[in-house]
Design a protein around this motif. Structure first.
Motif, mmCIF file in Angstrom:
data_model
loop_
_atom_site.group_PDB
_atom_site.id
_atom_site.type_symbol
_atom_site.label_atom_id
_atom_site.label_comp_id
_atom_site.label_asym_id
_atom_site.label_seq_id
_atom_site.Cartn_x
_atom_site.Cartn_y
_atom_site.Cartn_z
ATOM 1 N N UNK A 1 0.825 -1.215 0.000
ATOM 2 C CA UNK A 1 0.000 0.000 0.000
ATOM 3 C C UNK A 1 0.857 1.263 0.000
ATOM 4 N N UNK A 2 2.005 1.191 0.669
ATOM 5 C CA UNK A 2 2.901 2.348 0.699
ATOM 6 C C UNK A 2 3.410 2.657 -0.704
ATOM 7 N N UNK A 3 3.876 1.624 -1.402
ATOM 8 C CA UNK A 3 4.404 1.841 -2.752
ATOM 9 C C UNK A 3 3.299 2.236 -3.729
ATOM 10 N N UNK A 4 2.123 1.612 -3.619
ATOM 11 C CA UNK A 4 1.016 1.985 -4.501
ATOM 12 C C UNK A 4 0.608 3.445 -4.268
ATOM 13 N N UNK A 5 0.593 3.881 -3.012
ATOM 14 C CA UNK A 5 0.224 5.262 -2.695
ATOM 15 C C UNK A 5 1.229 6.252 -3.283
ATOM 16 N N UNK A 6 2.513 5.924 -3.150
ATOM 17 C CA UNK A 6 3.548 6.788 -3.719
ATOM 18 C C UNK A 6 3.445 6.829 -5.243
ATOM 19 N N UNK A 7 3.227 5.667 -5.839
ATOM 20 C CA UNK A 7 3.107 5.603 -7.306
ATOM 21 C C UNK A 7 1.904 6.394 -7.783
ATOM 22 N N UNK A 8 0.789 6.283 -7.078
ATOM 23 C CA UNK A 8 -0.428 6.986 -7.460
ATOM 24 C C UNK A 8 -0.202 8.494 -7.454
ATOM 25 N N UNK A 9 0.507 8.978 -6.451
ATOM 26 C CA UNK A 9 0.792 10.407 -6.374
ATOM 27 C C UNK A 9 1.648 10.871 -7.551
ATOM 28 N N UNK A 10 2.634 10.071 -7.933
ATOM 29 C CA UNK A 10 3.489 10.434 -9.066
ATOM 30 C C UNK A 10 2.713 10.398 -10.386
ATOM 31 N N UNK A 11 1.864 9.393 -10.559
ATOM 32 C CA UNK A 11 1.062 9.311 -11.787
ATOM 33 C C UNK A 11 0.086 10.476 -11.886
ATOM 34 N N UNK A 12 -0.400 10.936 -10.740
ATOM 35 C CA UNK A 12 -1.282 12.111 -10.743
ATOM 36 C C UNK A 12 -0.518 13.346 -11.219
ATOM 37 N N UNK A 13 0.710 13.492 -10.741
ATOM 38 C CA UNK A 13 1.531 14.629 -11.169
ATOM 39 C C UNK A 13 1.878 14.528 -12.647
ATOM 40 N N UNK A 14 2.012 13.293 -13.120
ATOM 41 C CA UNK A 14 2.334 13.085 -14.534
ATOM 42 C C UNK A 14 1.108 13.251 -15.417
ATOM 43 N N UNK A 15 -0.078 13.123 -14.830
ATOM 44 C CA UNK A 15 -1.305 13.246 -15.606
ATOM 45 C C UNK A 15 -1.610 12.015 -16.440
#
Length: 492
Positions: free
Chosen positions: A167-181
């Motif tokens: 969940x920690x890695x998925x949460x971090x990845x989700x935040x980066x993908x949001x910034x990437x659009x």
């Protein structure tokens, strides 16, 4: 050499000739140094010496371009390892003054070229640097945010099966993908994150206190509470008990003081806090919350008051409703007639009654059977949590405090729960301790009951008599003011 740098920094005159001498010495030292790039200790020392050179050259504006140029000439060589090169570039970007864009472009081109071949442990650092360099060069960092997301996903493969850190890695990845659009990866990762939460088992851990002095103090405190509660319930009437819960200093606003000069070993640890919905927040301040501990102690006293009060017949649905009708502003009729003859507004006593009745029915069953049925408190808590926000808005309107705001497009929007409590007119009347208590109960500052109830994040096991007791105390405290409905009140 390091001593010379420190002397220059401490010198009252900071003589420029000594500074220049130090700079020349650093140039000579770095030029003539020879070591293997596999020697991490010597690579680190080289980086520190260069940082000293860079700061001095920037400070007195002497050979600062040469200093940067000397490092740039090493980028394409194997004199330094990848992490040292990253560290120096990051230091220059963060601390440089008037660094030309050509240097940033050189760092960008080099970093982008080598990221495909970097080891995992330094890849994340280079990608974060590329995000910063993109911003310096007025370019989109989306590509590198996406790669950072991919990097977080790749780390899952290194973890044990069904580990909670998924969940920690998925949460971090989700935040980066949001910034990437990247919409497709956002959706895919969000689904994986929700699935991973189902596998998290957050077990409670009990720790027995071995400190005899602490246990003595705790036992003494409990004896005093029992005595105080017995006197209150036996000598007082229903009104006395409800007034005690209304005005007694049960909750003191938590004030956190951080000593910046001392660093705890816990500062070196990354703490992840899981909320009731198993969302993750990287927040060290939430790892230990003294205010929450205070709430737990006060709750023991409140629970004792209610159990003794119900057994004696002095606390009941009927006595509480009588108190609300006679001693709180909830008794007022907040309904009003519209020009077309329709009646608008709310009778709060009518709306509060079902929740409180459901609570006392279940509470009496639990006391008689020596059990606790969480399901029996669902309706009571759900209703009272949502009604409390309505009461706060009614209270704010009666004070003439702002409850809606007008957006730029002309639409109206209700002011958030937090902002209602932060209004000066509200704060002028409600004690600071009660403001802190309300925020702890209903907002993300604490239990976040409003959000958890409104979005159905609670499962049956999350409901309890304890939460309802805190809600009743909050209800009593908000009602303890002399306000009346405003004339010609209009709806939102």
């Amino acid at each position: 050499m390091g001593q010379l740098y420190r002397n220059l920094q401490l010198s009252p005159q900071k003589h420029i000739d000594y500074a220049k001498e130090a700079i020349e010495s650093y140039f000579s030292l770095l030029q003539n140094s020879s070591f293997s790039n596999q020697d991490n200790l010597l690579c680190r020392s080289f980086g520190k010496y260069f940082e000293n050179l860079f700061v001095l050259s920037q400070t007195i504006n002497y050979k600062k371009n040469e200093a940067v140029g000397r490092f740039v000439s090493l980028l394409e060589t194997d004199k330094l390892n990848d992490f040292t090169k990253y560290s120096i570039m990051d230091f220059i970007v963060a601390n440089g003054k008037k660094i030309d864009k050509e240097t940033f472009q050189t760092f960008f081109d080099y970093s982008k070229k080598i990221i495909e071949n970097l080891e995992s442990r330094v890849l994340e650092s280079y990608l974060n640097l590329l995000v910063t360099l993109s911003q310096k060069l007025s370019a989109s960092p989306s590509e590198f945010h996406e790669k950072l997301g991919d990097y977080q996903i790749s780390q899952i493969e290194t973890q044990k099966k069904e580990s909670f850190v998924y969940s920690i890695f998925y949460s971090k990845a989700l935040e980066e993908y949001r910034k990437a659009g990247n919409k497709s990866k956002i959706e895919e990762t969000a689904v994986l994150l929700e699935q991973s939460k189902k596998k998290i088992d957050l077990k409670k851990v009990s720790v027995e206190m071995k400190d005899e002095e602490f246990n003595k103090v705790l036992n003494l405190w409990w004896e005093l509470i029992q005595t105080k509660t017995s006197v209150l319930v036996e000598k007082g009437d229903s009104k006395d008990i409800y007034e005690y819960l209304t005005v007694e200093k049960l909750f003191t606003k938590s004030v956190e003081v951080k000593d910046e000069t001392n660093m705890s070993i816990l500062d070196l640890v990354s703490t992840y806090v899981f909320d009731v919905n198993k969302n993750i927040s990287k927040d060290k301040s939430m790892a230990f919350n003294p205010y929450f501990l205070q709430i737990k102690f006060s709750l023991q006293q409140i629970g004792l008051i209610f159990s003794k009060g119900i057994e004696s017949g002095k606390i009941s649905f009927e006595s509480l409703m009588d108190y609300l009708k006679s001693k709180t502003w909830y008794r007022y009729d907040f309904t009003y007639e519209m020009p077309d003859g329709k009646i608008e507004g709310i009778n709060w006593i009518d709306l509060l009654s079902p929740s409180l009745q459901a609570f006392f029915v279940q509470q009496e069953i639990d006391l008689k059977t020596s059990s606790h049925n969480s399901q029996g408190y669902v309706l009571a808590i759900d209703s009272l949590v949502l009604k409390f926000e309505g009461l706060l808005r009614e209270f704010s309107r009666a004070l003439g405090a702002q409850t809606i705001e007008i957006k730029k497009n002309g639409t109206k929007e209700r002011i958030s729960f937090d902002k209602l409590l932060d209004n000066e007119k509200v704060r002028a009347l409600i004690p600071e301790d009660d403001i802190a208590f309300f925020k702890f109960l209903f907002t993300s500052d604490g239990m976040d009951l409003r959000n958890n109830i409104a979005h159905s994040f609670y499962s049956t096991k999350n409901y309890s008599s304890e939460k309802m007791l805190l809600l009743i105390v909050a209800l009593l405290r908000l009602g303890n003011f002399k306000i009346e409905p405003k004339k010609n009140n209009t709806s939102e």
